[in-house]
Design a protein around this motif. Structure first.
Motif, mmCIF file in Angstrom:
data_model
loop_
_atom_site.group_PDB
_atom_site.id
_atom_site.type_symbol
_atom_site.label_atom_id
_atom_site.label_comp_id
_atom_site.label_asym_id
_atom_site.label_seq_id
_atom_site.Cartn_x
_atom_site.Cartn_y
_atom_site.Cartn_z
ATOM 1 N N ARG A 175 1.664 9.004 -6.337
ATOM 2 C CA ARG A 175 1.510 10.408 -5.907
ATOM 3 C C ARG A 175 2.892 10.958 -6.191
ATOM 4 N NH1 ARG A 175 -1.052 9.997 0.141
ATOM 5 N NH2 ARG A 175 -2.677 8.772 -0.246
ATOM 6 N N GLN A 218 1.241 4.125 -2.940
ATOM 7 C CA GLN A 218 0.751 5.632 -2.662
ATOM 8 C C GLN A 218 1.958 6.263 -3.124
ATOM 9 O OE1 GLN A 218 -0.643 5.966 1.075
ATOM 10 N NE2 GLN A 218 -2.151 4.115 1.036
ATOM 11 N N GLU A 253 0.739 -1.291 0.062
ATOM 12 C CA GLU A 253 -0.016 0.022 0.002
ATOM 13 C C GLU A 253 0.882 1.242 0.024
ATOM 14 O OE1 GLU A 253 -2.616 -0.207 3.544
ATOM 15 O OE2 GLU A 253 -3.912 -1.621 2.296
ATOM 16 N N LEU A 254 1.821 1.259 0.857
ATOM 17 C CA LEU A 254 2.684 2.564 0.922
ATOM 18 C C LEU A 254 3.609 2.636 -0.430
ATOM 19 C CD1 LEU A 254 4.188 2.063 4.429
ATOM 20 C CD2 LEU A 254 2.483 3.797 3.674
#
Length: 223
Positions: A149, A145, A141-142
Protein backbone atom coordinates in the motif's frame (compact mmCIF):
# COMPACT_ATOMS: atom_id res chain seq x y z
CA UNK A 1 23.40 17.57 24.23
CA UNK A 2 21.14 14.53 24.47
CA UNK A 3 22.35 11.61 26.57
CA UNK A 4 21.19 8.09 25.72
CA UNK A 5 21.78 5.24 28.16
CA UNK A 6 21.61 1.78 26.60
CA UNK A 7 22.36 -1.81 27.54
CA UNK A 8 24.49 -4.40 25.77
CA UNK A 9 24.20 -4.11 22.01
CA UNK A 10 24.38 -7.86 21.56
CA UNK A 11 21.27 -8.52 23.65
CA UNK A 12 19.17 -5.40 24.26
CA UNK A 13 16.45 -5.08 21.62
CA UNK A 14 14.85 -2.08 23.29
CA UNK A 15 18.19 -0.28 23.39
CA UNK A 16 18.52 -0.81 19.64
CA UNK A 17 15.18 0.91 19.09
CA UNK A 18 16.08 3.89 21.25
CA UNK A 19 19.48 4.25 19.60
CA UNK A 20 18.03 4.11 16.09
CA UNK A 21 15.46 6.72 17.06
CA UNK A 22 18.15 9.17 18.17
CA UNK A 23 20.17 8.48 15.02
CA UNK A 24 17.06 9.16 12.95
CA UNK A 25 16.54 12.49 14.70
CA UNK A 26 19.85 13.78 13.37
CA UNK A 27 20.64 15.31 16.77
CA UNK A 28 24.01 15.06 18.47
CA UNK A 29 23.96 12.76 21.47
CA UNK A 30 26.22 11.15 24.03
CA UNK A 31 25.93 7.36 24.05
CA UNK A 32 26.48 5.55 27.35
CA UNK A 33 26.53 1.76 27.31
CA UNK A 34 25.98 0.15 30.69
CA UNK A 35 26.58 -3.63 30.67
CA UNK A 36 23.43 -5.21 32.02
CA UNK A 37 23.49 -6.92 35.40
CA UNK A 38 27.13 -6.26 36.29
CA UNK A 39 28.39 -4.10 39.17
CA UNK A 40 28.20 -0.86 37.23
CA UNK A 41 24.63 -1.66 36.19
CA UNK A 42 23.59 -2.23 39.79
CA UNK A 43 25.40 0.89 40.93
CA UNK A 44 23.78 3.09 38.29
CA UNK A 45 20.34 1.63 38.98
CA UNK A 46 20.61 3.01 42.50
CA UNK A 47 21.40 6.50 41.20
CA UNK A 48 19.34 9.24 39.63
CA UNK A 49 20.18 8.35 36.02
CA UNK A 50 18.05 5.19 36.12
CA UNK A 51 15.49 6.24 38.73
CA UNK A 52 12.74 7.52 36.39
CA UNK A 53 12.78 4.33 34.28
CA UNK A 54 12.64 1.86 37.14
CA UNK A 55 16.05 0.52 36.17
CA UNK A 56 15.29 -0.19 32.52
CA UNK A 57 16.96 0.91 29.28
CA UNK A 58 16.95 2.80 26.99
CA UNK A 59 16.79 6.10 28.82
CA UNK A 60 17.02 9.43 27.01
CA UNK A 61 18.01 12.52 28.97
CA UNK A 62 17.24 15.83 27.27
CA UNK A 63 18.37 18.49 29.70
CA UNK A 64 15.94 17.96 32.61
CA UNK A 65 13.50 15.85 30.61
CA UNK A 66 13.79 12.06 30.95
CA UNK A 67 12.20 9.69 28.45
CA UNK A 68 12.58 5.98 29.13
CA UNK A 69 10.39 4.03 26.72
CA UNK A 70 11.48 3.33 23.14
CA UNK A 71 8.21 4.44 21.53
CA UNK A 72 8.07 7.48 23.80
CA UNK A 73 11.62 8.30 22.71
CA UNK A 74 10.49 8.14 19.07
CA UNK A 75 7.62 10.52 19.76
CA UNK A 76 9.74 12.90 21.83
CA UNK A 77 12.32 13.18 19.09
CA UNK A 78 9.67 13.52 16.38
CA UNK A 79 8.18 16.47 18.27
CA UNK A 80 11.63 17.94 18.85
CA UNK A 81 12.79 17.73 15.23
CA UNK A 82 10.51 16.94 12.30
CA UNK A 83 7.69 14.41 12.47
CA UNK A 84 8.22 13.59 8.80
CA UNK A 85 11.58 12.09 9.77
CA UNK A 86 9.71 9.36 11.64
CA UNK A 87 6.19 9.06 10.22
CA UNK A 88 4.77 9.02 6.68
CA UNK A 89 3.42 12.33 5.40
CA UNK A 90 0.30 10.72 3.96
CA UNK A 91 -2.47 10.60 6.55
CA UNK A 92 -3.66 7.09 5.69
CA UNK A 93 -0.11 5.71 5.69
CA UNK A 94 0.66 7.52 8.93
CA UNK A 95 -2.35 5.92 10.63
CA UNK A 96 -1.24 2.47 9.58
CA UNK A 97 2.36 3.17 10.59
CA UNK A 98 1.34 4.31 14.05
CA UNK A 99 -0.81 1.23 14.52
CA UNK A 100 1.98 -1.11 13.43
CA UNK A 101 4.52 0.56 15.70
CA UNK A 102 2.15 0.36 18.67
CA UNK A 103 1.36 -3.30 17.95
CA UNK A 104 5.05 -4.14 17.76
CA UNK A 105 5.62 -2.30 21.01
CA UNK A 106 2.98 -4.25 22.93
CA UNK A 107 2.75 -7.64 21.23
CA UNK A 108 4.61 -10.76 20.07
CA UNK A 109 5.49 -11.94 23.57
CA UNK A 110 6.06 -15.51 22.39
CA UNK A 111 8.57 -14.49 19.73
CA UNK A 112 10.41 -12.34 22.26
CA UNK A 113 10.53 -15.15 24.81
CA UNK A 114 11.41 -18.07 22.51
CA UNK A 115 13.83 -16.12 20.33
CA UNK A 116 15.66 -13.61 22.54
CA UNK A 117 17.85 -11.16 20.66
CA UNK A 118 21.43 -12.35 20.30
CA UNK A 119 23.55 -10.64 17.66
CA UNK A 120 26.67 -12.78 18.04
CA UNK A 121 25.05 -16.13 17.23
CA UNK A 122 23.46 -17.89 14.26
CA UNK A 123 21.36 -20.94 14.99
CA UNK A 124 20.05 -23.51 12.49
CA UNK A 125 16.31 -23.61 11.85
CA UNK A 126 14.34 -24.99 14.79
CA UNK A 127 10.80 -26.06 15.53
CA UNK A 128 8.85 -23.03 16.68
CA UNK A 129 5.79 -23.15 18.88
CA UNK A 130 2.33 -22.70 17.42
CA UNK A 131 2.05 -19.37 19.20
CA UNK A 132 5.26 -18.08 17.62
CA UNK A 133 4.19 -19.28 14.18
CA UNK A 134 0.92 -17.38 14.56
CA UNK A 135 2.83 -14.24 15.47
CA UNK A 136 5.09 -14.67 12.44
CA UNK A 137 2.05 -14.90 10.17
CA UNK A 138 0.75 -11.65 11.64
CA UNK A 139 4.09 -9.88 11.19
CA UNK A 140 4.39 -10.98 7.57
CA UNK A 141 0.80 -9.87 6.90
CA UNK A 142 1.55 -6.41 8.27
CA UNK A 143 4.79 -6.13 6.34
CA UNK A 144 3.08 -7.21 3.13
CA UNK A 145 0.25 -4.71 3.56
CA UNK A 146 2.61 -1.84 4.33
CA UNK A 147 4.85 -2.62 1.38
CA UNK A 148 1.95 -3.09 -1.04
CA UNK A 149 0.00 0.00 0.00
CA UNK A 150 2.67 2.50 0.98
CA UNK A 151 6.12 1.13 0.17
CA UNK A 152 6.55 2.44 -3.36
CA UNK A 153 8.99 5.18 -2.39
CA UNK A 154 11.83 2.93 -1.25
CA UNK A 155 12.80 -0.47 0.19
CA UNK A 156 11.45 0.03 3.72
CA UNK A 157 7.98 -0.73 5.07
CA UNK A 158 6.60 2.70 4.16
CA UNK A 159 9.17 3.49 1.49
CA UNK A 160 11.65 5.54 3.47
CA UNK A 161 13.24 4.51 6.76
CA UNK A 162 11.16 5.60 9.74
CA UNK A 163 9.65 4.78 13.11
CA UNK A 164 8.04 1.50 12.03
CA UNK A 165 11.36 0.17 10.75
CA UNK A 166 12.96 1.23 14.03
CA UNK A 167 10.38 -0.73 15.99
CA UNK A 168 10.73 -3.85 13.83
CA UNK A 169 14.54 -3.78 13.61
CA UNK A 170 15.03 -6.29 16.45
CA UNK A 171 12.54 -8.63 14.77
CA UNK A 172 14.68 -8.57 11.64
CA UNK A 173 17.66 -9.45 13.81
CA UNK A 174 15.79 -12.35 15.41
CA UNK A 175 14.84 -13.76 12.02
CA UNK A 176 18.52 -13.79 11.08
CA UNK A 177 19.78 -15.22 14.38
CA UNK A 178 17.31 -18.12 14.40
CA UNK A 179 17.32 -18.77 10.63
CA UNK A 180 13.56 -18.24 10.42
CA UNK A 181 12.24 -18.78 6.88
CA UNK A 182 10.60 -15.68 5.44
CA UNK A 183 8.64 -14.91 2.25
CA UNK A 184 10.56 -13.41 -0.65
CA UNK A 185 9.19 -9.90 -0.16
CA UNK A 186 10.16 -10.06 3.53
CA UNK A 187 13.67 -11.20 2.63
CA UNK A 188 14.04 -8.17 0.36
CA UNK A 189 12.95 -5.88 3.19
CA UNK A 190 15.32 -7.57 5.59
CA UNK A 191 18.19 -7.15 3.12
CA UNK A 192 17.47 -3.42 3.00
CA UNK A 193 17.41 -3.22 6.78
CA UNK A 194 20.62 -5.20 7.23
CA UNK A 195 22.37 -2.99 4.68
CA UNK A 196 21.38 0.19 6.50
CA UNK A 197 24.58 1.87 7.78
CA UNK A 198 23.18 2.39 11.27
CA UNK A 199 22.31 -1.28 11.68
CA UNK A 200 25.73 -2.17 10.30
CA UNK A 201 27.29 0.13 12.89
CA UNK A 202 25.27 -1.45 15.71
CA UNK A 203 26.06 -5.00 14.56
CA UNK A 204 29.79 -4.29 14.36
CA UNK A 205 29.78 -2.80 17.85
CA UNK A 206 27.87 -5.81 19.19
CA UNK A 207 30.55 -8.16 17.88
CA UNK A 208 33.25 -6.16 19.66
CA UNK A 209 31.59 -6.07 23.07
CA UNK A 210 33.59 -7.97 25.69
CA UNK A 211 30.61 -8.81 27.91
CA UNK A 212 28.83 -12.14 27.98
CA UNK A 213 25.59 -12.63 29.91
CA UNK A 214 25.22 -16.33 30.58
CA UNK A 215 21.48 -16.33 31.11
CA UNK A 216 20.98 -14.86 27.64
CA UNK A 217 23.43 -17.30 26.14
CA UNK A 218 21.63 -20.22 27.73
CA UNK A 219 18.16 -18.93 26.84
CA UNK A 220 19.08 -18.49 23.18
CA UNK A 221 20.77 -21.87 22.90
CA UNK A 222 18.07 -23.79 24.76
CA UNK A 223 15.17 -22.93 22.49
Amino acid sequence: MLKLIIGNKAYSSWSLRGWLAVKQSGLTFEEITVPMFDEEWERRREGQEFAPSGGKVPILWDDKAVIWDSLAIVEWLADKTDRDRFWPKDEVARGMARSMAAEMHSSYENLRRECPMHLRKRFPPRELSENVRAELVRIFELWAQARARHGGGGPYLFGTFGAVDIMFAPVVMRFVTYSIPVPRFAAAYMDAMLAHPWLQEWLEAAQEEPWVIEKYEEAAAAQ
